[in-house]
Design a protein around this motif. Structure first.
Motif, PDB file in Angstrom:
ATOM      1  N   THR A 154      39.444  35.577  39.130  1.00 49.67           N
ATOM      2  CA  THR A 154      38.826  34.941  40.291  1.00 49.67           C
ATOM      3  C   THR A 154      38.310  36.007  41.243  1.00 49.67           C
ATOM      4  N   ALA A 156      35.576  36.676  44.803  1.00 53.99           N
ATOM      5  CA  ALA A 156      34.732  36.164  45.881  1.00 53.99           C
ATOM      6  C   ALA A 156      33.335  36.771  45.706  1.00 53.99           C
ATOM      7  N   PRO A 157      32.310  35.953  45.509  1.00 57.08           N
ATOM      8  CA  PRO A 157      31.009  36.497  45.112  1.00 57.08           C
ATOM      9  C   PRO A 157      30.276  37.274  46.186  1.00 57.08           C
ATOM     10  N   VAL A 166      31.111  40.129  38.023  1.00 55.85           N
ATOM     11  CA  VAL A 166      30.955  38.857  37.317  1.00 55.85           C
ATOM     12  C   VAL A 166      30.143  39.073  36.038  1.00 55.85           C
ATOM     13  N   LEU A 178      34.942  31.762  40.626  1.00 54.86           N
ATOM     14  CA  LEU A 178      34.639  32.030  42.025  1.00 54.86           C
ATOM     15  C   LEU A 178      35.647  31.305  42.903  1.00 54.86           C
ATOM     16  N   THR A 181      36.847  32.413  48.896  1.00 51.42           N
ATOM     17  CA  THR A 181      35.556  32.955  49.269  1.00 51.42           C
ATOM     18  C   THR A 181      35.030  32.374  50.575  1.00 51.42           C
ATOM     19  N   THR A 188      27.016  31.951  46.683  1.00 59.34           N
ATOM     20  CA  THR A 188      27.768  31.307  45.605  1.00 59.34           C
ATOM     21  C   THR A 188      26.876  31.075  44.396  1.00 59.34           C
ATOM     22  N   GLY A 191      26.491  34.064  42.384  1.00 61.61           N
ATOM     23  CA  GLY A 191      27.630  34.272  41.494  1.00 61.61           C
ATOM     24  C   GLY A 191      27.538  33.430  40.234  1.00 61.61           C
ATOM     25  N   ALA A 196      29.334  33.319  36.374  1.00 64.26           N
ATOM     26  CA  ALA A 196      30.595  32.609  36.653  1.00 64.26           C
ATOM     27  C   ALA A 196      30.544  31.205  36.050  1.00 64.26           C
ATOM     28  N   PRO A 216      30.276  27.293  49.547  1.00 66.84           N
ATOM     29  CA  PRO A 216      30.638  27.365  48.131  1.00 66.84           C
ATOM     30  C   PRO A 216      31.031  26.028  47.528  1.00 66.84           C
TER      31      PRO A 216
END
Length: 364
Positions: A154, A156-157, A166, A178, A181, A188, A191, A196, A216
């Motif tokens: 996991t 946080a993007p 990622v 993700l 975050t 997001t 990501g 992701a 997100p």
């Protein structure tokens, strides 16, 4: 060969009949009346669990981890990831090495690192002392050491280097999730575009949605490639929100426990990632600030919560088994009651309590 009779929960339907098992494999699923009141569901698949029964995955102790997995197996979880919390690199490395035999023997399906590449603003019960920006050097060393055992991480993007991390994970066949975050909607989606495929306990540990800044939550719920985790304990999510989110993400929602070692244990004081946790009336909170600290949930209880929230048996079963199995790339081997798949199943009473658990054709 073994035949198990009851109301068989299959994709999209509940049929009276039986599941015939030959060795570790489902031979056939047959329909016939008068099968009895038991409910037969696929073995549960938990993508996100830190421990249970007084045992934890978070310290890198293989014996403790095996006991935690055995506790959840007794509650119907036949496939699970061992989730760590944000930790120093040395602990991540040592845990990866220690858990390799457990993966090889099938006690766990792999390792999930929830952190340490997470937002300090949305860290929840993660220990802020160990949070840091993504490091490809750390990641590549862990993935190489794990030799396939590292299955999910996991991130946080919005963090510096997160999108490269990622991309690296996705390229190595590791599920990039993700979570924790404070990302914007656009960050997001970046990501997601980077590769992701999972949203970690969506809603929790995230910037809340707003109609002028969806953040997100909306980005993940609205992304067709994302499997969204939900902690269905009536504490992390209101039942109405769980039902809404499940209806919004058909075939993309997964029940997870996010359980800590206090699952199945009395109220009292516990520890998570080096922080004191107090459990009272099944709610786990950090002693320092009252943040929710994981859960005391088991997958059978999550299944009951989902049904109680208004989801039908096939939908709840997909969330508890089929979808998370697919998220791990295991959908062709397990996660449903279909001929040719591994004989992982749970026999439930009419009130959805666990009566028996079978894993790979053997009763537990």
């Amino acid at each position: 060969m073994t035949k198990i009779h009851g109301r068989v929960v299959r994709p999209g339907a509940v049929v009276p009949g039986s599941v015939e098992v030959d060795g570790p494999t489902i031979l056939s699923v047959d329909e016939h009346p008068h099968a009895g009141d038991d409910i037969i569901v696929p073995g549960f698949v938990d993508l996100h669990c830190h421990g249970g029964g007084g045992h934890t995955f978070t310290r890198g102790d293989a014996r403790d981890a095996a006991a935690a997995a055995a506790f959840h197996l007794g509650h119907g979880t036949t496939t699970m990831l061992a989730s760590l919390v944000s930790s120093p690199y040395e602990l991540m490395r040592d845990a990866t090495a220690a858990y390799l035999p457990l993966v090889a023997e099938g006690a766990i399906a792999g390792i999930h690192f929830e952190g340490p590449y997470l937002s300090g603003v949305r860290c929840g019960a993660q220990n802020p002392e160990f949070l840091r920006d993504p490091s490809l050097e750390e990641l590549s060393a862990l993935v190489e050491l794990g030799a396939g055992a590292v299955r999910m991480m996991t991130i946080a993007p919005e963090l510096p280097g997160a999108l490269d991390a990622v991309r690296y994970l996705a390229g190595q066949g590791v599920v990039a999730a993700l979570g924790h975050t404070d990302a914007t909607y656009e960050q997001t989606l970046a990501g997601v575009a980077a590769g992701a495929t999972v949203g970690t306990h969506v809603f929790n540990g995230m910037r809340p949605p707003h109609h002028r800044e969806p953040g997100p939550v909306v980005a993940l719920l609205d992304s067709p490639s994302i499997v969204c985790e939900f902690v269905a304990d009536g504490i992390h999510l209101h039942d109405g929100m769980l039902r809404f989110a499940a209806h919004t993400t058909p075939y993309r929602s997964a029940l997870v426990t996010d359980a800590m070692d206090a699952a199945g244990m009395p109220d009292g004081r516990y520890e998570l990632g080096g922080q004191e946790v107090t459990v009272a009336d099944r709610v786990a909170r950090l002693a320092r600030d009252g943040s929710i600290a994981g859960s005391t949930l088991t997958m059978d209880a999550a299944f009951r919560q989902a049904v109680g929230a208004g989801l039908d048996l096939p939908a709840a079963s997909a969330m508890a088994s089929t979808t998370p199995a697919r998220a791990l790339g295991l959908g062709d081997r397990l996660g449903a009651l279909e001929a040719g798949l591994r004989a992982d199943l749970v026999v439930l009473s009419a009130d959805l309590r666990v009566k028996r658990v079978m894993r790979a054709g053997k009763w537990i």
